[in-house]
Design an enzyme around this catalytic site. Structure first.
Site: not given
Lengths: 152, 471
Positions: B8-10, B12, B16
């Protein structure tokens, strides 16, 4: 193959350049962003750039192996877009591996993007992880050849 | 090796998926089985099922956002930034092997108000590298709540209906108690096997536990059955190869049937009789312990209860106590369980005594607060109430607590105190018939508490001589 056409809509030929002029991160991002703006898919360039650079501050989108995928998600984006630029000289980018960037994919996503677009972007992100795809993009001579890398 | 992962990344949008792709590629290269759940702006894709999580040897979370980890309690969990999975995915597979086991509500071990009785052991569930002892503790940690509910229902039945549980309500509660207690062995054997072989282990394990119960093979039988079931299933998974069109039959037909037949028949005809004899022998020996021997046993059990505050050693002692209960008939009490319970009450009570009465100025404000709740936790036989104190000053605290607990355990044995239930603390003292020699039992508790309380106060005074304590 709806997805294939979707990629072509997301990244039309006028958002693709095989000869990026800028050799430095900020300038390169601005150069590509201007193309998206010119295609009238961003309504406020500054707001969009702010979002991209804010994202960049969190950690670099220079993911190594000569690839960067700067991205911004903001209401200033009218329509999900993907711009591609290839630099023949290399762009200084403070990448994760500290190497220059040759392939840059600039992503613009509105606040409420359709899942279809996000899905395509996620597929592209995955494809970029593979050496053979990166090589093919480096060799591509036309938008058509670029599309084929992702459509295979 | 099987790994489950979340990326998951900020924003998205990209990292991710790049992280997921790289983890999958690296896993393929390393011959690791992996499933990666992506939590991006599309939402959750490729979601992990609880069965996949249960079967995994480890969890990799590569995220720059906060990922809910509740699902992974008891799993080895490596938590890294999403960029690490993009950049050097292979290294993560090395690191997850030695990653710490994730515990839900990590902070609760320092929180005196958290009153779960058995947190440590449950956290080992599914951890493949834990070995025989770990499998045992998994089984035990699943079993203990049954014993607690069952034992307390039994005691309640006595409270409602007198020592023979007269009356409809008392009979009903008594029946509930014995039903819950009766599930003890199947749950122990089933979850020991589950710990070894995952879900397919449950069927032969639970059957073995039931058999052990009906054969009077007790704790030893259930345990042996659980291990036999677990390793049988493990071997079957390894050796039986079916054409892929039939492989769907493995988990629902072949493994349950064959493992149950094998384990059940081995239990019945080969190991059942000697184990039953051994169980009876041990029970008889324990019942015959008198005088010095029984006091010595009480001292040892008491010390075990305090030395790691409901950790594995304490649980072993506790388990021994519980096992001694299972051979009792209604109305009888167990001196072993009595010694174990009362000595387990000493550490929180002694620390409460020291931090709220004897040496207030030796403790921080937080510790004094913890001390107040430790009174209640101690009276409830929740040894973990002492953990906040042990966490900040382990050697002094554990040493002082062990002395008092051992003395209490020894005294309880000497006084021939007994108890009919495996839990409940001071509150079961009040239930008629639950505790024999209840006054002496209280004396044993008070003596140990006072000794440990003074000892820890003294040790802390030595330490802080001339120094100010941070409030």
């Amino acid at each position: 193959m709806a997805a294939d056409f979707a990629l072509r809509k997301l990244m039309p030929p006028d958002l693709i350049t095989f000869d990026l002029q800028a050799t430095e991160k900020v300038a390169a991002i601005k150069e590509l962003a201007q193309k998206i703006k010119d295609a009238k898919q961003i309504n406020d360039l500054d707001t969009y750039l702010k979002a991209v650079f804010k994202r960049e501050e969190e950690y670099t989108t220079g993911i190594g192996n000569g690839v960067a995928i700067p991205h911004g998600k903001t209401a200033a984006v009218l329509k999900s877009s993907l711009a591609f630029g290839r630099s023949n000289k290399g762009i200084t980018y403070n990448s994760m591996d500290n190497k220059p960037v040759y392939l840059m994919f600039l992503i613009a996503v509105p606040e409420n993007s359709s899942n279809e677009h996000l899905q395509i972007l996620s597929q592209i992100a995955r494809k970029l992880m593979h050496e053979e795809n990166r090589q093919a993009i480096l060799r591509a001579q036309s938008p058509e050849e670029l599309y084929q890398v992702f459509e295979n | 090796m099987k790994i489950v992962a979340i990326t998951s990344c900020s924003t998205g949008i990209a990292h991710t998926y790049m992280a997921a792709e790289n983890l999958e590629t690296a896993a393929k290269k390393l011959g690791v089985e992996i499933k990666v759940e992506t939590q991006g702006s599309i939402g959750v894709e490729n979601a992990l099922t609880s069965a996949e999580i249960a079967a995994a040897d480890g969890v990799i979370i590569a995220a720059s956002t906060t990922v809910n980890k509740d699902r992974f309690s008891g799993k080895k969990l490596l938590d890294v930034d999403v960029t690490e999975a993009v950049d050097h995915p292979e290294e993560l597979f090395e690191r997850v092997k030695t990653a710490p086991v994730y515990q839900e509500n990590k902070d609760s071990s320092n929180d005196a108000s958290a009153n779960s009785t058995e947190p440590q052991a449950t956290n080992n569930v599914g951890n493949k590298a834990k070995g025989i002892y770990g499998h045992l503790m998994t089984g035990v940690s699943y079993m203990i709540p049954f014993v607690v509910a069952g034992g307390i229902c039994t005691a309640l039945a006595f409270a409602v209906g007198g020592i023979n549980a007269h009356g409809v309500l008392a009979q009903a509660i008594s029946k509930l108690g014995s039903t819950a207690m009766g599930l003890m062995w199947p749950v122990l054997a089933g979850y020991t096997a589950f710990s070894i072989a995952d879900r397919p282990g449950l069927v032969p394990g639970m059957v073995a536990g039931m058999l052990s119960s009906s054969m009077n093979a007790g704790f030893l039988g259930a345990l042996l059955g659980g291990f036999l079931a677990g390793y049988t299933v493990l071997a079957m998974k390894k050796w039986i190869k079916l054409p892929s069109s039939f492989s769907g039959l493995m988990p629902i037909l072949i493994i349950p049937l064959i493992s149950t037949l094998f384990v059940g028949l081995v239990m019945k005809f080969i190991i059942g009789t000697p184990i039953t004899a051994l169980n009876k022998g041990i029970t008889a020996w324990l019942n015959s312990l008198t005088g010095v021997n029984s006091v010595l046993l009480g001292l040892i059990l008491g010390a075990m209860m305090a030395i790691d505050l409901a950790g594995p050693i304490g649980k072993a002692a506790y388990f021994f106590g519980v096992a001694s209960l299972t051979n009792l008939s209604a109305g009888q009490t167990s001196p072993i369980m009595a010694a174990v319970m009362v000595s387990g009450m000493v550490p929180p009570l002694a620390l409460a005594l020291s931090s709220t009465v004897l040496g207030k100025n030796l403790y921080s404000k937080d510790e004094r607060e913890a001390g107040k709740s430790a009174w209640v936790l101690g009276l409830s036989f929740i040894s973990e109430g002492a953990i906040p104190f042990a966490a900040t000053d382990p050697i002094r605290v554990l040493a002082a607590m062990t002395v008092g607990s051992a003395i209490t355990g020894g005294l309880s044995m000497w006084f021939k105190c007994g108890i009919a239930v495996p839990h409940g603390g001071f509150f079961v003292f009040l239930i008629p018939g639950a505790v024999s020699h209840v006054l002496l039992y209280v004396i044993a508790l008070v003596v140990g508490t006072v000794i440990s309380g003074f000892l820890i106060t003294f040790l802390k005074k030595m330490r802080y001589k001339g120094k100010e304590v941070n409030a």
